[in-house]
Scaffold this motif. Sequence first.
Motif, PDB file in Angstrom:
ATOM      1  N   THR A  14      52.382  76.388  58.655  1.00 21.91           N
ATOM      2  CA  THR A  14      52.621  77.573  57.825  1.00 21.91           C
ATOM      3  C   THR A  14      53.863  78.295  58.335  1.00 21.91           C
ATOM      4  O   THR A  14      53.994  78.527  59.535  1.00 21.91           O
ATOM      5  N   PHE A  15      54.771  78.609  57.439  1.00 13.73           N
ATOM      6  CA  PHE A  15      56.076  79.146  57.828  1.00 13.73           C
ATOM      7  C   PHE A  15      56.400  80.443  57.100  1.00 13.73           C
ATOM      8  O   PHE A  15      56.051  80.615  55.938  1.00 13.73           O
ATOM      9  N   ILE A  16      57.082  81.333  57.812  1.00 15.69           N
ATOM     10  CA  ILE A  16      57.704  82.493  57.189  1.00 15.69           C
ATOM     11  C   ILE A  16      59.215  82.264  57.296  1.00 15.69           C
ATOM     12  O   ILE A  16      59.800  82.367  58.379  1.00 15.69           O
ATOM     13  N   CYS A  17      59.832  81.928  56.170  1.00 22.58           N
ATOM     14  CA  CYS A  17      61.265  81.593  56.178  1.00 22.58           C
ATOM     15  C   CYS A  17      62.076  82.801  55.720  1.00 22.58           C
ATOM     16  O   CYS A  17      62.633  82.827  54.612  1.00 22.58           O
ATOM     17  N   SER A  18      62.138  83.799  56.595  1.00 25.73           N
ATOM     18  CA  SER A  18      62.997  84.959  56.351  1.00 25.73           C
ATOM     19  C   SER A  18      64.443  84.552  56.655  1.00 25.73           C
ATOM     20  O   SER A  18      64.682  83.569  57.361  1.00 25.73           O
TER      21      SER A  18
ATOM     22  N   ASN B  39      54.985  83.944  64.019  1.00 22.86           N
ATOM     23  CA  ASN B  39      55.074  83.037  62.868  1.00 22.86           C
ATOM     24  C   ASN B  39      55.981  81.845  63.167  1.00 22.86           C
ATOM     25  O   ASN B  39      56.931  81.961  63.938  1.00 22.86           O
ATOM     26  N   ASN B  40      55.700  80.718  62.521  1.00 18.99           N
ATOM     27  CA  ASN B  40      56.673  79.623  62.522  1.00 18.99           C
ATOM     28  C   ASN B  40      57.808  80.023  61.600  1.00 18.99           C
ATOM     29  O   ASN B  40      57.572  80.609  60.540  1.00 18.99           O
ATOM     30  N   TRP B  41      59.030  79.677  61.995  1.00 18.17           N
ATOM     31  CA  TRP B  41      60.192  80.069  61.201  1.00 18.17           C
ATOM     32  C   TRP B  41      61.130  78.888  61.023  1.00 18.17           C
ATOM     33  O   TRP B  41      61.266  78.040  61.921  1.00 18.17           O
ATOM     34  N   MET B  42      61.766  78.827  59.887  1.00 20.24           N
ATOM     35  CA  MET B  42      62.900  77.923  59.698  1.00 20.24           C
ATOM     36  C   MET B  42      63.850  78.633  58.744  1.00 20.24           C
ATOM     37  O   MET B  42      63.413  79.448  57.917  1.00 20.24           O
ATOM     38  N   ASP B  43      65.139  78.340  58.874  1.00 12.25           N
ATOM     39  CA  ASP B  43      66.117  78.930  57.959  1.00 12.25           C
ATOM     40  C   ASP B  43      65.728  78.570  56.515  1.00 12.25           C
ATOM     41  O   ASP B  43      65.411  77.411  56.224  1.00 12.25           O
ATOM     42  N   PRO B  44      65.740  79.543  55.602  1.00 13.40           N
ATOM     43  CA  PRO B  44      65.263  79.259  54.240  1.00 13.40           C
ATOM     44  C   PRO B  44      66.043  78.138  53.544  1.00 13.40           C
ATOM     45  O   PRO B  44      65.441  77.323  52.828  1.00 13.40           O
ATOM     46  N   ASP B  45      67.352  78.088  53.754  1.00 17.77           N
ATOM     47  CA  ASP B  45      68.124  77.022  53.101  1.00 17.77           C
ATOM     48  C   ASP B  45      67.743  75.650  53.660  1.00 17.77           C
ATOM     49  O   ASP B  45      67.608  74.677  52.910  1.00 17.77           O
ATOM     50  N   ASP B  46      67.589  75.595  54.977  1.00 14.12           N
ATOM     51  CA  ASP B  46      67.194  74.317  55.603  1.00 14.12           C
ATOM     52  C   ASP B  46      65.808  73.891  55.119  1.00 14.12           C
ATOM     53  O   ASP B  46      65.565  72.721  54.804  1.00 14.12           O
ATOM     54  N   MET B  47      64.902  74.867  55.064  1.00  8.46           N
ATOM     55  CA  MET B  47      63.537  74.554  54.610  1.00  8.46           C
ATOM     56  C   MET B  47      63.560  74.075  53.166  1.00  8.46           C
ATOM     57  O   MET B  47      62.898  73.084  52.810  1.00  8.46           O
ATOM     58  N   LYS B  48      64.334  74.760  52.338  1.00  9.74           N
ATOM     59  CA  LYS B  48      64.377  74.362  50.927  1.00  9.74           C
ATOM     60  C   LYS B  48      64.949  72.959  50.773  1.00  9.74           C
ATOM     61  O   LYS B  48      64.478  72.171  49.940  1.00  9.74           O
TER      62      LYS B  48
ATOM     63  N   HIS C 189      56.635  80.448  52.981  1.00  7.59           N
ATOM     64  CA  HIS C 189      56.856  81.735  52.312  1.00  7.59           C
ATOM     65  C   HIS C 189      58.300  82.146  52.507  1.00  7.59           C
ATOM     66  O   HIS C 189      58.816  82.091  53.634  1.00  7.59           O
ATOM     67  N   PHE C 190      58.928  82.564  51.419  1.00  8.45           N
ATOM     68  CA  PHE C 190      60.286  83.109  51.478  1.00  8.45           C
ATOM     69  C   PHE C 190      60.146  84.597  51.167  1.00  8.45           C
ATOM     70  O   PHE C 190      60.123  84.995  49.988  1.00  8.45           O
ATOM     71  N   PRO C 191      60.007  85.435  52.216  1.00  9.69           N
ATOM     72  CA  PRO C 191      59.598  86.827  51.981  1.00  9.69           C
ATOM     73  C   PRO C 191      60.599  87.634  51.167  1.00  9.69           C
ATOM     74  O   PRO C 191      60.183  88.434  50.327  1.00  9.69           O
ATOM     75  N   GLU C 192      61.902  87.444  51.389  1.00 10.86           N
ATOM     76  CA  GLU C 192      62.877  88.251  50.644  1.00 10.86           C
ATOM     77  C   GLU C 192      62.823  87.927  49.156  1.00 10.86           C
ATOM     78  O   GLU C 192      63.012  88.792  48.310  1.00 10.86           O
ATOM     79  N   GLU C 193      62.584  86.652  48.840  1.00  6.79           N
ATOM     80  CA  GLU C 193      62.521  86.235  47.433  1.00  6.79           C
ATOM     81  C   GLU C 193      61.126  86.409  46.842  1.00  6.79           C
ATOM     82  O   GLU C 193      60.938  86.144  45.638  1.00  6.79           O
ATOM     83  N   ARG C 194      60.142  86.774  47.698  1.00  6.15           N
ATOM     84  CA  ARG C 194      58.739  86.860  47.250  1.00  6.15           C
ATOM     85  C   ARG C 194      58.345  85.544  46.574  1.00  6.15           C
ATOM     86  O   ARG C 194      57.848  85.527  45.431  1.00  6.15           O
ATOM     87  N   LEU C 195      58.575  84.460  47.312  1.00 10.69           N
ATOM     88  CA  LEU C 195      58.406  83.110  46.768  1.00 10.69           C
ATOM     89  C   LEU C 195      57.532  82.281  47.711  1.00 10.69           C
ATOM     90  O   LEU C 195      57.641  82.409  48.931  1.00 10.69           O
ATOM     91  N   ILE C 196      56.683  81.427  47.115  1.00  8.64           N
ATOM     92  CA  ILE C 196      55.778  80.577  47.908  1.00  8.64           C
ATOM     93  C   ILE C 196      55.981  79.115  47.507  1.00  8.64           C
ATOM     94  O   ILE C 196      55.998  78.806  46.313  1.00  8.64           O
TER      95      ILE C 196
END
Length: 609
Positions: free
Chosen positions: A86-90, A100-109, A209-216
């Motif tokens: 489970t990741f929070i990609c802020s 939280n686990n994190w990865m850069d949102p662009d890399d995750m996408k 989860h992409f918190p800034e985009e409110r996207l799952i």
Amino acid sequence: MTATTIPGLDSAPTTHQGLLTWVRETAELTQPARIEWVDGSPEEWTRITDLLVDNGTFVRLNDAKKPNSFWCASDPTDVARVEDRTFICSRDPKDAGATNNWMDPDDMKAIMVERFRDSMRGRTMYVLPYCMGPLDADEPMLGAEITDSAYVVASMHIMTRLGSKALELFTKDGVEQTFVPGLHSIGAPLEAGAKDAAWPCNDTKYIVHFPEERLIWSYGSGYGGNALLGKKCYSLRIASVKARDEGWLAEHMLIAKVTSPEGVEKYIAAAFPSACGKTNLAMLEPTLPGWKVETIGDDIAWIRIGEDGRFYAVNPENGFFGVAPGTDYHTNPNAMRTIEKGGSIFTNVALTDDGDIWWEGIGEAPDHLTSWKQQDWSPEGSELAAHPNSRYCTPIHQCDTRAPEWDDPKGVPLDAIFFGGRRRDTVPLVTEARDWQHGVFMGATLSSETTAAATGAVGVVRRDPMAMLPFIGYNAGDYFAHWIATGKGADADKLPKIFYVNWFRRDENGAFTWPGFGENIRVIKWALERIAGTAAAVDTPIGRVPTPEAIDTDGLDMSDEHLRASLAVDVEEWRAELPLIEEWFDKIGAALPSTMRDELAALRQRLDG
Ligand code: GTP
Ligand code: SPV
Ligand code: MN
């Protein structure tokens, strides 16, 4: 296949351009065989559950025992939330924080787009418009889930306000409303002519989860909190970020109404980690005569500050996804009555030969069962018949103890907040916080043994702040600061009083010292009397605990020794907690509010004093 040729794309029952574009782009990426817009109707429930029976995912239960209800066994590897996946990609890793686990949102996408590519081939792509919380809220909290799992569709029918009524709100007053998009795929494309699995899923899982985009984005699992995206993903992880930004709280709490024999009505909320007693407390059947508990929610509370300065809590859900084992007519009769009425899905419990369900703790085992692993089972064997995280999924509207105001968009004004964990030692039955900041410290340092609700080891003590460790959508230090600020923003005498409870203390033989369940009303009664100023307490280094006489033990069958053991504050045990709290605070790092260190220093001093 270009999306325009995918059957169902053109039949969209909405003009919401944002939703339509997202559906079209997702279809082009995932290449489903067809698209279906979910309307949430009873006819659709029948069609989807029939389909699940035909596919071998569901077994229809005996109508005389559990009408319109279904048994389902998941893949044995897909049985719980996957916290390590489970990741929070802020954008900024600091905003995910140390917990939280994190990865850069662009890399995750980039990784996940390749996972989603063609992932729905041969399957139906369902589009589920839904609303968390009442449809008539000033700001209805809309979401849309795209999924290739019919099990998710059936479950979301129960757990959310799903379908046409929610979709109408997407274009409320002719204006396109914002919604939280959630893309879910089980990650198991079905090749032409291939036989489908009863529970298709993928060994690789991502709950993102992409918190800034409110996207799952969720991939690979069909289970519970991994796949029903309205629940933990939206209503806790994404909602907690929205709540931080807007000045409210999204919490892992039950909500209940408690009425005394004198007719005084109070509202309480309680945060306990997964599988630590929320559903049971929310449906509690009091053993004390004249007391009444009514259910408002059993898992999630959205708390906003009202115009009068009080904390108003709303349950965003529409059903219960409750832990099955341990549930019976003694521990939780109201849950039993709710599921008896039918319309329920049972996942990973055992199936009886006459088409009913069984689990450990529901009474005597029959001679033969089909276990959750779909194997023959008899009481002589050593395996569990039901998985420890097996669940019933059942509608809240058929719960007899639901409070009439359970779906009031205003919410209910909270008088008390309880934090609690599962600890075999150290933490007494109940402790009252000195004030809001001390209560936040209690929540921030809450500890509990891990349970089967998440994959990984069970029974390991860890810090689980406000029971939100797996659900805070941002930096835990900022979350504590938000809790403190929310209290500061409110009128001090209107703040709910905070208590810390532990139903799970054990004696030297390993037995629970406190009987729990319906007897927990005695603890609630003491807490409400503390608020009214009528109950006695002793000041201890950790906060105020009841004297044994202050707990109403009328009609309680328990030894004085066990009662004292339940209430005891052992200074040595608490000294042993200090380095663990210190370590926890060090982990959170720079974002930890200094007031939390002050509280720790004060606790240390009181323990040494
Ligand atoms: P999630 O749905 O995972 O969030 O769990 P929950 O917090 O709703 O927990 P639930 O009420 O389902 O209880 C989990 C387990 O703890 C069940 O096996 C219950 O029987 C048991 N349990 C609940 N309350 C008590 C209690 O007061 N005492 C004891 N000993 N066990 C309890
Ligand atoms: C929990 O784990 O807290 C649950 C079950 O309520 S799940 O929906 O899987 O999150
Ligand atoms: Mn529960």
